[in-house]
Write a protein that holds these residues in place. Sequence first.
Motif, PDB file in Angstrom:
ATOM      1  N   GLN A   1      10.035  19.683 -46.615  1.00 39.24           N
ATOM      2  CA  GLN A   1       8.308  20.134 -45.485  1.00 39.24           C
ATOM      3  C   GLN A   1       8.896  20.369 -44.510  1.00 39.24           C
ATOM      4  OE1 GLN A   1       4.582  18.791 -46.507  1.00 39.24           O
ATOM      5  NE2 GLN A   1       3.677  19.761 -44.940  1.00 39.24           N
ATOM      6  N   VAL A   2       8.549  21.053 -42.938  1.00 39.56           N
ATOM      7  CA  VAL A   2       8.702  20.947 -42.322  1.00 39.56           C
ATOM      8  C   VAL A   2       7.840  21.075 -41.200  1.00 39.56           C
ATOM      9  CG1 VAL A   2       9.829  22.206 -39.615  1.00 39.56           C
ATOM     10  CG2 VAL A   2      10.403  22.470 -41.900  1.00 39.56           C
ATOM     11  N   GLN A   3       7.867  19.744 -40.136  1.00 38.59           N
ATOM     12  CA  GLN A   3       5.976  19.784 -39.131  1.00 38.59           C
ATOM     13  C   GLN A   3       6.858  20.030 -37.533  1.00 38.59           C
ATOM     14  OE1 GLN A   3       5.046  15.306 -40.057  1.00 38.59           O
ATOM     15  NE2 GLN A   3       3.621  15.793 -41.741  1.00 38.59           N
ATOM     16  N   LEU A   4       6.296  20.588 -37.008  1.00 41.69           N
ATOM     17  CA  LEU A   4       6.697  21.610 -35.446  1.00 41.69           C
ATOM     18  C   LEU A   4       5.729  20.874 -34.773  1.00 41.69           C
ATOM     19  CD1 LEU A   4       7.938  24.823 -36.585  1.00 41.69           C
ATOM     20  CD2 LEU A   4       9.258  22.841 -35.678  1.00 41.69           C
ATOM     21  N   VAL A   5       6.015  20.708 -33.561  1.00 40.97           N
ATOM     22  CA  VAL A   5       5.155  19.823 -32.124  1.00 40.97           C
ATOM     23  C   VAL A   5       5.613  20.622 -31.566  1.00 40.97           C
ATOM     24  CG1 VAL A   5       3.434  18.355 -31.278  1.00 40.97           C
ATOM     25  CG2 VAL A   5       4.200  17.624 -33.615  1.00 40.97           C
ATOM     26  N   GLU A   6       4.545  21.572 -30.868  1.00 44.98           N
ATOM     27  CA  GLU A   6       4.623  22.152 -29.010  1.00 44.98           C
ATOM     28  C   GLU A   6       4.111  21.382 -28.305  1.00 44.98           C
ATOM     29  OE1 GLU A   6       3.714  25.788 -32.235  1.00 44.98           O
ATOM     30  OE2 GLU A   6       3.435  23.814 -31.668  1.00 44.98           O
ATOM     31  N   SER A  17       7.558  29.202 -12.812  1.00 45.38           N
ATOM     32  CA  SER A  17       8.098  28.602 -14.538  1.00 45.38           C
ATOM     33  C   SER A  17       7.322  27.417 -15.527  1.00 45.38           C
ATOM     34  CB  SER A  17       9.017  27.994 -13.568  1.00 45.38           C
ATOM     35  OG  SER A  17      10.058  28.916 -13.317  1.00 45.38           O
ATOM     36  N   LEU A  18       7.945  27.585 -16.386  1.00 44.02           N
ATOM     37  CA  LEU A  18       6.721  26.881 -17.323  1.00 44.02           C
ATOM     38  C   LEU A  18       8.455  26.002 -18.697  1.00 44.02           C
ATOM     39  CD1 LEU A  18       3.673  27.319 -18.158  1.00 44.02           C
ATOM     40  CD2 LEU A  18       4.579  25.160 -17.151  1.00 44.02           C
ATOM     41  N   ARG A  19       8.324  25.379 -19.147  1.00 50.10           N
ATOM     42  CA  ARG A  19       9.740  24.980 -19.977  1.00 50.10           C
ATOM     43  C   ARG A  19       9.180  24.635 -21.199  1.00 50.10           C
ATOM     44  NH1 ARG A  19      14.162  20.887 -20.875  1.00 50.10           N
ATOM     45  NH2 ARG A  19      15.574  21.537 -22.013  1.00 50.10           N
ATOM     46  N   LEU A  20       8.736  25.216 -22.641  1.00 53.81           N
ATOM     47  CA  LEU A  20       9.001  24.734 -22.992  1.00 53.81           C
ATOM     48  C   LEU A  20       9.134  24.184 -24.477  1.00 53.81           C
ATOM     49  CD1 LEU A  20       6.203  28.514 -24.529  1.00 53.81           C
ATOM     50  CD2 LEU A  20       5.570  26.151 -23.178  1.00 53.81           C
ATOM     51  N   SER A  21       8.399  23.235 -25.450  1.00 48.77           N
ATOM     52  CA  SER A  21       9.196  22.485 -26.140  1.00 48.77           C
ATOM     53  C   SER A  21       9.051  22.282 -27.957  1.00 48.77           C
ATOM     54  CB  SER A  21       9.265  20.909 -26.350  1.00 48.77           C
ATOM     55  OG  SER A  21      11.099  21.014 -24.623  1.00 48.77           O
ATOM     56  N   CYS A  22       9.690  22.182 -28.669  1.00 53.02           N
ATOM     57  CA  CYS A  22       9.262  21.929 -29.684  1.00 53.02           C
ATOM     58  C   CYS A  22      10.026  20.957 -30.875  1.00 53.02           C
ATOM     59  CB  CYS A  22       9.824  23.166 -30.503  1.00 53.02           C
ATOM     60  SG  CYS A  22       8.801  23.304 -32.200  1.00 53.02           S
ATOM     61  N   ALA A  23       9.302  19.843 -31.231  1.00 51.02           N
ATOM     62  CA  ALA A  23      10.220  19.103 -31.864  1.00 51.02           C
ATOM     63  C   ALA A  23       9.922  19.315 -32.973  1.00 51.02           C
ATOM     64  CB  ALA A  23       9.721  17.266 -31.217  1.00 51.02           C
ATOM     65  N   GLY A 104       9.736  29.747 -44.189  1.00 54.10           N
ATOM     66  CA  GLY A 104       9.103  29.772 -42.614  1.00 54.10           C
ATOM     67  C   GLY A 104       8.001  28.558 -42.720  1.00 54.10           C
ATOM     68  N   TYR A 105       7.886  27.582 -41.575  1.00 53.94           N
ATOM     69  CA  TYR A 105       6.147  27.183 -41.007  1.00 53.94           C
ATOM     70  C   TYR A 105       6.198  27.352 -39.482  1.00 53.94           C
ATOM     71  CZ  TYR A 105       8.586  24.420 -44.675  1.00 53.94           C
ATOM     72  OH  TYR A 105       8.357  24.218 -46.604  1.00 53.94           O
ATOM     73  N   TRP A 106       5.688  27.104 -38.899  1.00 52.89           N
ATOM     74  CA  TRP A 106       4.361  27.255 -37.460  1.00 52.89           C
ATOM     75  C   TRP A 106       4.258  24.865 -37.277  1.00 52.89           C
ATOM     76  CZ3 TRP A 106       5.286  31.944 -35.624  1.00 52.89           C
ATOM     77  CH2 TRP A 106       5.958  32.931 -36.394  1.00 52.89           C
ATOM     78  N   GLY A 107       4.702  25.827 -35.832  1.00 53.95           N
ATOM     79  CA  GLY A 107       3.759  24.819 -34.852  1.00 53.95           C
ATOM     80  C   GLY A 107       2.323  25.247 -35.361  1.00 53.95           C
ATOM     81  N   LYS A 108       1.195  24.435 -34.487  1.00 53.96           N
ATOM     82  CA  LYS A 108      -0.220  24.523 -34.027  1.00 53.96           C
ATOM     83  C   LYS A 108      -0.071  25.623 -32.595  1.00 53.96           C
ATOM     84  CE  LYS A 108      -2.159  21.131 -36.877  1.00 53.96           C
ATOM     85  NZ  LYS A 108      -3.013  19.550 -36.650  1.00 53.96           N
TER      86      LYS A 108
END
Length: 116
Positions: A1-6, A17-23, A104-108
């Motif tokens: 299982q993968v957990q994604l946090v944006e 400009s903006l910079r998005l991150s996903c851990a 596949g996995y999705w963040g919120k």
Amino acid sequence: QVQLVESGGGLVQAGGSLRLSCAASTRTGLITTMGWYRQAPGKQRDLVATITRNGGTNYADSVKGRFTISRDNAQNTLYLQMSNLKPEDSAVYYCNAVVLGGMGYWGKGTLVSVSA
């Protein structure tokens, strides 16, 4: 299982400009392709950009030349550098990760709002 946090979304003026991150945290499985998708109110979720483990990238035509996707495999972190933002870029941005085997996995999601 993968957990994604944006993270990294917010309100910005057009041209900004903006910079998005996903851990990504995973206890099993190797993450292969990662990507960013976005969904505006009342619309379907659309691809923004993807990146393979080896760094191969793919972008939606609407963001080419303005957005840059990158990843740090050692840290399992995905980035999206967004420049010259337009009001039509406003949406909830979702991180996606695919593991070996195809699951596949999705963040919120994180909200990006661009004012005119």
